[in-house]
Design an enzyme around this catalytic site. Structure first.
Site, PDB file in Angstrom:
ATOM      1  N   PRO A   1       0.773  -1.234   0.000  1.00  0.00           N
ATOM      2  CA  PRO A   1       0.000   0.000   0.000  1.00  0.00           C
ATOM      3  C   PRO A   1       0.805   1.285   0.000  1.00  0.00           C
ATOM      4  CG  PRO A   1       0.179  -0.882   2.216  1.00  0.00           C
ATOM      5  CD  PRO A   1       1.139  -1.632   1.354  1.00  0.00           C
ATOM      6  N   GLU A   2       0.266   2.283  -0.645  1.00  0.00           N
ATOM      7  CA  GLU A   2       0.720   3.658  -0.458  1.00  0.00           C
ATOM      8  C   GLU A   2      -0.430   4.409   0.213  1.00  0.00           C
ATOM      9  OE1 GLU A   2       2.709   5.201  -3.978  1.00  0.00           O
ATOM     10  OE2 GLU A   2       3.574   3.238  -4.375  1.00  0.00           O
TER      11      GLU A   2
ATOM     12  N   LYS B   1       0.978   6.491   6.063  1.00  0.00           N
ATOM     13  CA  LYS B   1       0.668   5.092   5.771  1.00  0.00           C
ATOM     14  C   LYS B   1       0.414   4.304   7.048  1.00  0.00           C
ATOM     15  CE  LYS B   1       3.612   5.574   1.800  1.00  0.00           C
ATOM     16  NZ  LYS B   1       5.009   5.351   1.362  1.00  0.00           N
TER      17      LYS B   1
ATOM     18  N   GLN C   1       3.407  -1.739   6.419  1.00  0.00           N
ATOM     19  CA  GLN C   1       4.659  -1.944   5.711  1.00  0.00           C
ATOM     20  C   GLN C   1       4.345  -2.476   4.317  1.00  0.00           C
ATOM     21  OE1 GLN C   1       7.264  -4.856   5.849  1.00  0.00           O
ATOM     22  NE2 GLN C   1       9.099  -3.717   6.429  1.00  0.00           N
TER      23      GLN C   1
ATOM     24  N   ARG D   1       7.414  12.295  12.675  1.00  0.00           N
ATOM     25  CA  ARG D   1       8.138  12.937  11.587  1.00  0.00           C
ATOM     26  C   ARG D   1       7.304  13.139  10.320  1.00  0.00           C
ATOM     27  NH1 ARG D   1      10.374   9.484   8.236  1.00  0.00           N
ATOM     28  NH2 ARG D   1      11.886  10.973   7.504  1.00  0.00           N
TER      29      ARG D   1
ATOM     30  N   ASN E   1       6.105   4.801  -4.038  1.00  0.00           N
ATOM     31  CA  ASN E   1       6.863   4.661  -5.286  1.00  0.00           C
ATOM     32  C   ASN E   1       6.029   4.831  -6.548  1.00  0.00           C
ATOM     33  OD1 ASN E   1       9.481   4.401  -6.270  1.00  0.00           O
ATOM     34  ND2 ASN E   1       9.116   2.266  -6.850  1.00  0.00           N
TER      35      ASN E   1
ATOM     36  N   ARG F   1      14.919   2.524  -5.672  1.00  0.00           N
ATOM     37  CA  ARG F   1      13.583   2.065  -6.075  1.00  0.00           C
ATOM     38  C   ARG F   1      13.437   2.270  -7.563  1.00  0.00           C
ATOM     39  NH1 ARG F   1      10.449   2.865  -1.584  1.00  0.00           N
ATOM     40  NH2 ARG F   1       8.934   1.518  -2.585  1.00  0.00           N
TER      41      ARG F   1
END
Length: 271
Positions: free
Chosen positions: A2-3, A53, A70, A125, A169, A261
């Site tokens: 997943p994004e 995410k 993840q 962050r 990505n 990537r």
DNA sequence: CTTTAAACCTGCTGGC
DNA sequence: TGCCAGCAGGTTTAAA
């Protein structure tokens, strides 16, 4: 896998069946979370939301469940009484009298006191979330001229959750194509109008992917929800299309590697 | 300071 | 059918 858009839709599905409901059972595969099972039974779910995410599920006893899928994690929602095909890799189960929300394979799961949530290292962050309706064009432009980011390449920034949360990505490639910019540029070297175009794409592409169900495999256990545009599908214009013609100019899409990537671009449209 | 590489999590696909 | 290598849309850590 997943994004941001996929995670936000997963949070939608969880929220639809959990928010306002009372847990009849909570179960964790992780030994250190076992003590929380009792604490959560009988508690009400106040809400489920995605942050970048990650997914946070808030309970009415001052605790919040933090989870990050993840690459492999997957939430599934079952009706009460419905059996999972397998319990292999089952990590978390949250049950109400009507539904079961099951998290498979994820290893990054924590229970955190509400007052400590903002100190969670990943959440602390995160930059502005492209999929948060409160995030504005100006928020993104502010990131682009922030000295903390303006000297780094877009290739790196568009994967950095501290820059814009929820990016990943496939979004990186699609955003850069939409904005017509090559990945090696740095924000401070771009003209104002190009920066504005990039800021537009950084909001528009993730939001479009979210609305149109992005790259989600239909029928993967997620609810069909009316807020999505099911008449339209998100299409990759460059991601995974190496060798195929660019839909704007016909030039062959090029695959390369950047920040470890794979990256796809149209060498003519993105300069 | 930024970029790169490796490690880790787990699952799927393709080749033998 | 079974095993293994390779790859994956992520993230963190350490090294360059």
């Amino acid at each position: 896998m997943p994004e941001g858009p996929e995670i936000h839709r997963a949070a939608d599905s969880l929220s639809a069946v959990l928010t306002g409901r009372t847990l009849t059972r909570a179960w964790f595969a992780f030994p250190e979370l076992k003590p929380h099972e009792k604490r959560l039974r009988g508690r009400e779910v106040l809400g489920v939301e995605a942050r970048g995410k990650a997914i946070v599920t808030r309970f009415d006893n001052g605790w919040t469940l933090y989870s990050h899928n993840q690459l492999y994690g997957q939430w599934r929602v079952l009706c009460a009484g419905e059996e999972a095909k397998t319990t292999r890799s089952l990590r978390v189960a949250l049950e109400t009298d009507q539904h079961r929300a099951l998290l498979f394979s994820a290893s990054d799961v924590e229970l955190i006191r509400d007052e400590d949530l903002d100190q969670q290292p990943y959440l602390a962050r995160l930059g502005p979330d492209a999929l948060d309706p409160a995030t504005t064009h100006d928020d993104i432009r502010a990131q682009l001229i922030n000295p903390r980011f303006s000297g780094r390449s877009l290739a790196a920034l568009l994967l950095d959750q501290g820059f814009v949360a929820g990016m990943g990505n496939y979004l990186r490639a699609e955003v850069l194509f939409d904005a017509g910019i090559a990945a090696h540029h740095r924000p401070r070297d771009l003209d104002d109008d190009i920066r504005a175009r990039l800021a537009n794409a950084l909001l528009a592409i993730p939001r479009h992917s979210y609305r149109t169900r992005g790259v989600e495999r239909i029928g993967a256990g997620m609810r069909a929800d009316l807020q999505y545009d099911d008449g339209e599908r998100f299409r990759f214009r460059v991601f995974g299309r190496d060798g195929k013609p660019c839909e704007r100019c016909g030039t062959a899409i090029v695959r390369s590697e950047s920040a470890g990537r794979r990256l796809y671009c149209c060498p003519k449209c993105q300069q």
